[in-house]
Motif scaffolding. Structure first.
Motif, PDB file in Angstrom:
ATOM      1  N   ARG A  12       0.833  -1.199   0.000  1.00  0.00           N
ATOM      2  CA  ARG A  12       0.000   0.000   0.000  1.00  0.00           C
ATOM      3  C   ARG A  12       0.870   1.253   0.000  1.00  0.00           C
ATOM      4  NH1 ARG A  12      -1.167   4.096   2.684  1.00  0.00           N
ATOM      5  NH2 ARG A  12      -3.186   5.065   2.664  1.00  0.00           N
ATOM      6  N   GLU A  16       0.993   4.030  -3.010  1.00  0.00           N
ATOM      7  CA  GLU A  16       0.681   5.431  -2.748  1.00  0.00           C
ATOM      8  C   GLU A  16       1.843   6.340  -3.147  1.00  0.00           C
ATOM      9  OE1 GLU A  16      -0.716   8.489   0.774  1.00  0.00           O
ATOM     10  OE2 GLU A  16      -0.829   6.339   1.161  1.00  0.00           O
ATOM     11  N   ARG A  20       1.614   9.140  -6.113  1.00  0.00           N
ATOM     12  CA  ARG A  20       1.851  10.546  -5.754  1.00  0.00           C
ATOM     13  C   ARG A  20       3.006  11.124  -6.578  1.00  0.00           C
ATOM     14  NH1 ARG A  20      -1.431  12.282  -2.008  1.00  0.00           N
ATOM     15  NH2 ARG A  20      -2.232  10.881  -0.412  1.00  0.00           N
ATOM     16  N   ARG A  27      -6.250  14.199  -4.721  1.00  0.00           N
ATOM     17  CA  ARG A  27      -6.820  13.286  -3.714  1.00  0.00           C
ATOM     18  C   ARG A  27      -6.386  11.875  -4.068  1.00  0.00           C
ATOM     19  NH1 ARG A  27     -13.186  11.983  -2.379  1.00  0.00           N
ATOM     20  NH2 ARG A  27     -12.728  10.111  -1.205  1.00  0.00           N
ATOM     21  N   LEU A  28      -6.057  11.104  -3.043  1.00  0.00           N
ATOM     22  CA  LEU A  28      -5.686   9.710  -3.257  1.00  0.00           C
ATOM     23  C   LEU A  28      -6.055   8.900  -2.033  1.00  0.00           C
ATOM     24  CD1 LEU A  28      -4.305   7.428  -4.827  1.00  0.00           C
ATOM     25  CD2 LEU A  28      -2.131   8.184  -3.842  1.00  0.00           C
ATOM     26  N   ASP A  29      -6.935   7.940  -2.216  1.00  0.00           N
ATOM     27  CA  ASP A  29      -7.291   6.992  -1.168  1.00  0.00           C
ATOM     28  C   ASP A  29      -6.894   5.609  -1.658  1.00  0.00           C
ATOM     29  OD1 ASP A  29      -8.531   8.904   0.547  1.00  0.00           O
ATOM     30  OD2 ASP A  29     -10.332   8.825  -0.707  1.00  0.00           O
ATOM     31  N   VAL A  30      -6.044   4.929  -0.898  1.00  0.00           N
ATOM     32  CA  VAL A  30      -5.598   3.572  -1.219  1.00  0.00           C
ATOM     33  C   VAL A  30      -6.101   2.686  -0.081  1.00  0.00           C
ATOM     34  CG1 VAL A  30      -3.632   2.085  -1.723  1.00  0.00           C
ATOM     35  CG2 VAL A  30      -3.545   4.517  -2.344  1.00  0.00           C
ATOM     36  N   ILE A  31      -7.080   1.855  -0.372  1.00  0.00           N
ATOM     37  CA  ILE A  31      -7.769   1.082   0.666  1.00  0.00           C
ATOM     38  C   ILE A  31      -7.541  -0.411   0.441  1.00  0.00           C
ATOM     39  CG2 ILE A  31     -10.011   0.610   1.722  1.00  0.00           C
ATOM     40  CD1 ILE A  31     -10.737   3.431   0.209  1.00  0.00           C
ATOM     41  N   TYR A  51      -7.169  -4.226  -3.558  1.00  0.00           N
ATOM     42  CA  TYR A  51      -7.186  -2.809  -3.182  1.00  0.00           C
ATOM     43  C   TYR A  51      -8.253  -2.049  -3.949  1.00  0.00           C
ATOM     44  CZ  TYR A  51      -2.919  -2.958  -0.457  1.00  0.00           C
ATOM     45  OH  TYR A  51      -1.989  -3.223   0.507  1.00  0.00           O
ATOM     46  N   LEU A  53      -8.831   1.997  -5.150  1.00  0.00           N
ATOM     47  CA  LEU A  53      -8.213   3.311  -5.289  1.00  0.00           C
ATOM     48  C   LEU A  53      -9.266   4.327  -5.698  1.00  0.00           C
ATOM     49  CD1 LEU A  53      -5.005   2.712  -7.440  1.00  0.00           C
ATOM     50  CD2 LEU A  53      -5.162   2.892  -4.974  1.00  0.00           C
ATOM     51  N   ASP A  54      -9.217   5.470  -5.058  1.00  0.00           N
ATOM     52  CA  ASP A  54      -9.992   6.633  -5.497  1.00  0.00           C
ATOM     53  C   ASP A  54      -8.964   7.726  -5.705  1.00  0.00           C
ATOM     54  OD1 ASP A  54     -11.775   8.646  -6.049  1.00  0.00           O
ATOM     55  OD2 ASP A  54     -12.869   8.492  -4.161  1.00  0.00           O
TER      56      ASP A  54
END
Length: 98
Positions: A12, A16, A20, A27-31, A51, A53-54
């Motif tokens: 993760r 990320e 980046r 915006r970056l969401d790594v779930i 995973y 990603l948004d």
């Protein structure tokens, strides 16, 4: 699991940092959703296989949805080689996210 660079950390964290550095997202969401896929294809004990990603980035301007997904998947190619099995992706421009 060690990250895609072989220098420790999590997959993760590596994903990320890579996104980046390459896309400078607003915006970056790594779930990590691996726990939701226990027992399914590609799942491993310890996770880091599934995973979501948004990501919101100006780099997506003028690109189709398919082109955006290809761009992100290409940037994360090493992650797939290191055990990433599935990636759910939402890739938007800043104007689409507003």
């Amino acid at each position: 699991m060690a990250d895609g660079t072989g220098e420790g950390g999590t997959l993760r964290d590596w994903m990320e940092a890579r996104l980046r550095a390459e896309l400078a997202p607003a915006r970056l969401d790594v779930i990590d959703e691996s726990h939701l896929h226990a027992g399914h294809a590609g799942a491993r004990p310890g996770g880091e296989t599934h995973y979501r990603l948004d990501i919101v980035a100006a780099a997506f301007e003028g690109r189709s949805r398919v082109e955006r997904h290809r761009l992100v998947n290409g940037l994360l190619d090493e992650a797939f080689k290191r055990g990433l099995h599935a990636l759910a992706l939402r890739a938007r421009t800043p104007s689409e996210a507003a």
